[in-house]
Design a protein around this motif. Structure first.
Motif, PDB file in Angstrom:
ATOM      1  N   PRO A  79       0.692  -1.294   0.073  1.00 46.00           N
ATOM      2  CA  PRO A  79      -0.087   0.035   0.114  1.00 46.00           C
ATOM      3  C   PRO A  79       0.795   1.341   0.084  1.00 46.00           C
ATOM      4  CG  PRO A  79      -0.199  -1.045   2.224  1.00 46.00           C
ATOM      5  CD  PRO A  79       0.793  -1.910   1.417  1.00 46.00           C
ATOM      6  N   ASP A  80       0.203   2.273  -0.220  1.00 45.92           N
ATOM      7  CA  ASP A  80       0.928   3.706  -0.293  1.00 45.92           C
ATOM      8  C   ASP A  80       1.601   3.757   1.052  1.00 45.92           C
ATOM      9  OD1 ASP A  80       0.610   6.629   0.758  1.00 45.92           O
ATOM     10  OD2 ASP A  80       1.343   6.869  -1.415  1.00 45.92           O
ATOM     11  N   PRO A  81       3.014   3.912   1.039  1.00 48.70           N
ATOM     12  CA  PRO A  81       3.693   3.995   2.472  1.00 48.70           C
ATOM     13  C   PRO A  81       3.333   5.295   3.350  1.00 48.70           C
ATOM     14  CG  PRO A  81       5.080   4.368   0.654  1.00 48.70           C
ATOM     15  CD  PRO A  81       3.931   4.113  -0.060  1.00 48.70           C
ATOM     16  N   GLN A  82       2.898   6.241   2.924  1.00 48.94           N
ATOM     17  CA  GLN A  82       2.544   7.214   3.708  1.00 48.94           C
ATOM     18  C   GLN A  82       1.016   6.942   4.343  1.00 48.94           C
ATOM     19  OE1 GLN A  82       3.175  10.687   0.961  1.00 48.94           O
ATOM     20  NE2 GLN A  82       5.044  11.154   2.295  1.00 48.94           N
ATOM     21  N   GLU A  83       0.213   6.652   3.451  1.00 49.63           N
ATOM     22  CA  GLU A  83      -1.058   6.133   3.960  1.00 49.63           C
ATOM     23  C   GLU A  83      -1.019   5.058   4.967  1.00 49.63           C
ATOM     24  OE1 GLU A  83      -3.683   5.308   0.701  1.00 49.63           O
ATOM     25  OE2 GLU A  83      -3.567   7.295  -0.042  1.00 49.63           O
ATOM     26  N   LEU A  84      -0.152   4.083   4.794  1.00 52.36           N
ATOM     27  CA  LEU A  84      -0.034   3.038   5.684  1.00 52.36           C
ATOM     28  C   LEU A  84       0.454   3.755   7.088  1.00 52.36           C
ATOM     29  CD1 LEU A  84      -0.136   0.027   6.300  1.00 52.36           C
ATOM     30  CD2 LEU A  84       2.136  -0.232   5.325  1.00 52.36           C
ATOM     31  N   ALA A  85       1.575   4.605   6.959  1.00 50.56           N
ATOM     32  CA  ALA A  85       2.269   4.913   7.853  1.00 50.56           C
ATOM     33  C   ALA A  85       1.171   5.868   9.006  1.00 50.56           C
ATOM     34  CB  ALA A  85       3.417   5.966   7.637  1.00 50.56           C
ATOM     35  N   GLU A  86       0.297   6.467   8.543  1.00 52.57           N
ATOM     36  CA  GLU A  86      -0.689   7.199   9.049  1.00 52.57           C
ATOM     37  C   GLU A  86      -1.470   6.358   9.767  1.00 52.57           C
ATOM     38  OE1 GLU A  86      -2.901  10.086   6.673  1.00 52.57           O
ATOM     39  OE2 GLU A  86      -0.704  10.829   5.814  1.00 52.57           O
ATOM     40  N   ARG A  87      -1.874   5.206   9.047  1.00 51.63           N
ATOM     41  CA  ARG A  87      -3.166   4.254   9.617  1.00 51.63           C
ATOM     42  C   ARG A  87      -2.238   3.398  10.917  1.00 51.63           C
ATOM     43  NH1 ARG A  87      -3.907   2.404   4.614  1.00 51.63           N
ATOM     44  NH2 ARG A  87      -3.386   0.248   5.047  1.00 51.63           N
ATOM     45  N   LEU A  88      -1.108   3.068  10.683  1.00 47.53           N
ATOM     46  CA  LEU A  88      -0.126   2.210  11.824  1.00 47.53           C
ATOM     47  C   LEU A  88      -0.158   3.179  12.934  1.00 47.53           C
ATOM     48  CD1 LEU A  88       2.407   0.463   9.644  1.00 47.53           C
ATOM     49  CD2 LEU A  88       0.516  -0.574  10.691  1.00 47.53           C
ATOM     50  N   PHE A  89       0.252   4.473  12.825  1.00 46.98           N
ATOM     51  CA  PHE A  89       0.605   5.576  13.860  1.00 46.98           C
ATOM     52  C   PHE A  89      -0.629   5.541  14.580  1.00 46.98           C
ATOM     53  CE2 PHE A  89       0.128   9.705  15.309  1.00 46.98           C
ATOM     54  CZ  PHE A  89       1.267   9.977  16.392  1.00 46.98           C
ATOM     55  N   ARG A  90      -2.047   5.916  13.849  1.00 39.16           N
ATOM     56  CA  ARG A  90      -3.164   5.952  14.529  1.00 39.16           C
ATOM     57  C   ARG A  90      -3.658   4.923  15.459  1.00 39.16           C
ATOM     58  NH1 ARG A  90      -4.989   7.861   9.719  1.00 39.16           N
ATOM     59  NH2 ARG A  90      -6.460   6.282   9.482  1.00 39.16           N
ATOM     60  N   ARG A  91      -3.546   3.734  14.946  1.00 42.99           N
ATOM     61  CA  ARG A  91      -3.612   2.474  15.684  1.00 42.99           C
ATOM     62  C   ARG A  91      -2.687   2.218  16.765  1.00 42.99           C
ATOM     63  NH1 ARG A  91      -7.568  -0.742  13.334  1.00 42.99           N
ATOM     64  NH2 ARG A  91      -8.197  -0.191  11.095  1.00 42.99           N
ATOM     65  N   GLU A  92      -1.539   2.398  16.688  1.00 44.80           N
ATOM     66  CA  GLU A  92      -0.630   2.196  17.649  1.00 44.80           C
ATOM     67  C   GLU A  92      -0.739   3.301  18.689  1.00 44.80           C
ATOM     68  OE1 GLU A  92       4.138   1.714  18.458  1.00 44.80           O
ATOM     69  OE2 GLU A  92       3.534   2.363  16.438  1.00 44.80           O
ATOM     70  N   LEU A  93      -0.849   4.546  18.603  1.00 43.50           N
ATOM     71  CA  LEU A  93      -1.206   5.621  19.613  1.00 43.50           C
ATOM     72  C   LEU A  93      -2.644   5.340  20.402  1.00 43.50           C
ATOM     73  CD1 LEU A  93      -0.024   7.924  20.837  1.00 43.50           C
ATOM     74  CD2 LEU A  93      -1.050   9.423  19.174  1.00 43.50           C
ATOM     75  N   GLY A  94      -3.554   4.917  19.444  1.00 46.18           N
ATOM     76  CA  GLY A  94      -4.994   4.806  20.185  1.00 46.18           C
ATOM     77  C   GLY A  94      -5.475   3.325  20.756  1.00 46.18           C
ATOM     78  N   SER A  95      -4.646   2.342  20.392  1.00 47.50           N
ATOM     79  CA  SER A  95      -5.000   1.190  20.802  1.00 47.50           C
ATOM     80  C   SER A  95      -4.713   0.780  22.452  1.00 47.50           C
ATOM     81  CB  SER A  95      -4.738   0.096  20.029  1.00 47.50           C
ATOM     82  OG  SER A  95      -4.970  -1.253  20.513  1.00 47.50           O
ATOM     83  N   ASP A  96      -5.263   0.276  23.316  1.00 45.21           N
ATOM     84  CA  ASP A  96      -4.905   0.025  24.483  1.00 45.21           C
ATOM     85  C   ASP A  96      -4.299  -1.532  24.542  1.00 45.21           C
ATOM     86  OD1 ASP A  96      -5.639   2.355  25.822  1.00 45.21           O
ATOM     87  OD2 ASP A  96      -7.791   1.547  26.168  1.00 45.21           O
ATOM     88  N   TRP A  97      -4.658  -2.401  23.465  1.00 47.30           N
ATOM     89  CA  TRP A  97      -4.228  -3.757  23.388  1.00 47.30           C
ATOM     90  C   TRP A  97      -2.742  -3.963  22.884  1.00 47.30           C
ATOM     91  CZ3 TRP A  97      -6.863  -5.992  26.715  1.00 47.30           C
ATOM     92  CH2 TRP A  97      -8.220  -5.542  26.994  1.00 47.30           C
ATOM     93  N   GLU A  98      -1.937  -2.962  22.122  1.00 48.76           N
ATOM     94  CA  GLU A  98      -0.677  -3.006  21.779  1.00 48.76           C
ATOM     95  C   GLU A  98      -0.861  -3.879  20.545  1.00 48.76           C
ATOM     96  OE1 GLU A  98       1.878  -3.687  25.404  1.00 48.76           O
ATOM     97  OE2 GLU A  98       1.306  -1.610  25.980  1.00 48.76           O
ATOM     98  N   THR A  99      -1.501  -4.204  19.709  1.00 47.64           N
ATOM     99  CA  THR A  99      -1.708  -4.892  18.511  1.00 47.64           C
ATOM    100  C   THR A  99      -0.522  -4.561  17.510  1.00 47.64           C
ATOM    101  OG1 THR A  99      -3.777  -5.576  18.866  1.00 47.64           O
ATOM    102  CG2 THR A  99      -2.924  -6.127  16.722  1.00 47.64           C
ATOM    103  N   PHE A 100      -0.370  -3.030  17.630  1.00 46.04           N
ATOM    104  CA  PHE A 100       0.571  -2.597  16.661  1.00 46.04           C
ATOM    105  C   PHE A 100       1.665  -1.932  17.481  1.00 46.04           C
ATOM    106  CE2 PHE A 100      -3.361  -2.973  13.983  1.00 46.04           C
ATOM    107  CZ  PHE A 100      -2.767  -3.217  12.784  1.00 46.04           C
ATOM    108  N   PHE A 101       1.967  -2.144  18.718  1.00 48.56           N
ATOM    109  CA  PHE A 101       3.211  -1.875  19.100  1.00 48.56           C
ATOM    110  C   PHE A 101       4.443  -2.025  18.471  1.00 48.56           C
ATOM    111  CE2 PHE A 101       6.311  -2.137  22.489  1.00 48.56           C
ATOM    112  CZ  PHE A 101       6.220  -1.043  23.364  1.00 48.56           C
ATOM    113  N   GLY A 102       5.074  -0.838  18.359  1.00 46.86           N
ATOM    114  CA  GLY A 102       6.481  -1.149  17.793  1.00 46.86           C
ATOM    115  C   GLY A 102       6.229  -1.276  16.201  1.00 46.86           C
TER     116      GLY A 102
END
Length: 187
Positions: A79-102
């Motif tokens: 996928p577009d790397p910038q769009e993916l970066a935004e999605r990953l960032f939002r998920r990592e920052l907003g999740s309490d479950w750390e699925t996208f931690f690191g």
């Protein structure tokens, strides 16, 4: 309704069967669809964790498998790397479950330089809002969810860059305990 730990195994097993079907889609070359399905499934399982006693860790295992599937699908779909970066960032920052931690480290191969730069811009903007903690300031604040997550994002980025000075600067934002100084000296 809230479920105790007894039905968690059956619940997780049902989800595993769905994941098997999503994996089959990936194997059939539908990587883009699998990226979206995995993100949706991760969000649904994270929400379900608020209603199920997962003392045995079955749903944690489901999340780990979905995370692995998501990464593999992203590696194939590119996928577009910038769009993916935004999605990953939002998920990592907003999740309490750390699925996208690191996520920056996990997805570095997919993000590439362009995606990592976008991720860094987002992390640095959030990091700028984090107030430094001085000796005695703590009161447990250094471990608050959002603060902890953005701090770990910055540590990950410093490690990826191999920049010791950047890592020390990140660590210096929290000097609320005597041990924080020891950790910096060790680095």
């Amino acid at each position: 309704d809230y479920e105790d730990y007894r039905p968690a195994y059956a619940y997780a097993n049902d989800i595993e069967q769905v994941i098997d079907r999503i994996q089959a889609l990936l194997d059939d070359g539908h990587a883009e669809a699998v990226v979206e399905l995995a993100e949706h499934a991760i969000e649904a399982v994270e929400q379900a964790l608020g209603w199920i006693d997962d003392s045995d860790g079955y749903l944690g295992g489901v999340l780990e498998r979905l995370g692995d599937l998501h990464h593999t699908a992203c590696a194939q779909a590119r996928p577009d790397p910038q769009e993916l970066a935004e999605r990953l960032f939002r998920r990592e920052l907003g999740s309490d479950w750390e699925t996208f931690f690191g996520a920056a480290a996990t997805y570095a191969d997919v993000l590439g330089l362009k995606g990592l730069a976008a991720y860094r811009r987002l992390a640095e903007a959030e990091w700028a809002r984090v107030a430094p903690l001085r000796p005695g300031d703590s009161g447990g604040r250094s471990y608050e969810g959002k603060r902890f997550r953005v701090t770990e994002m910055m540590r990950t980025l410093a490690a990826l860059a191999g920049d010791v000075d950047e890592l020390i600067a990140v660590m210096s934002r929290d000097l609320s305990h005597a041990y924080d100084y020891v950790r910096i000296a060790e680095v």
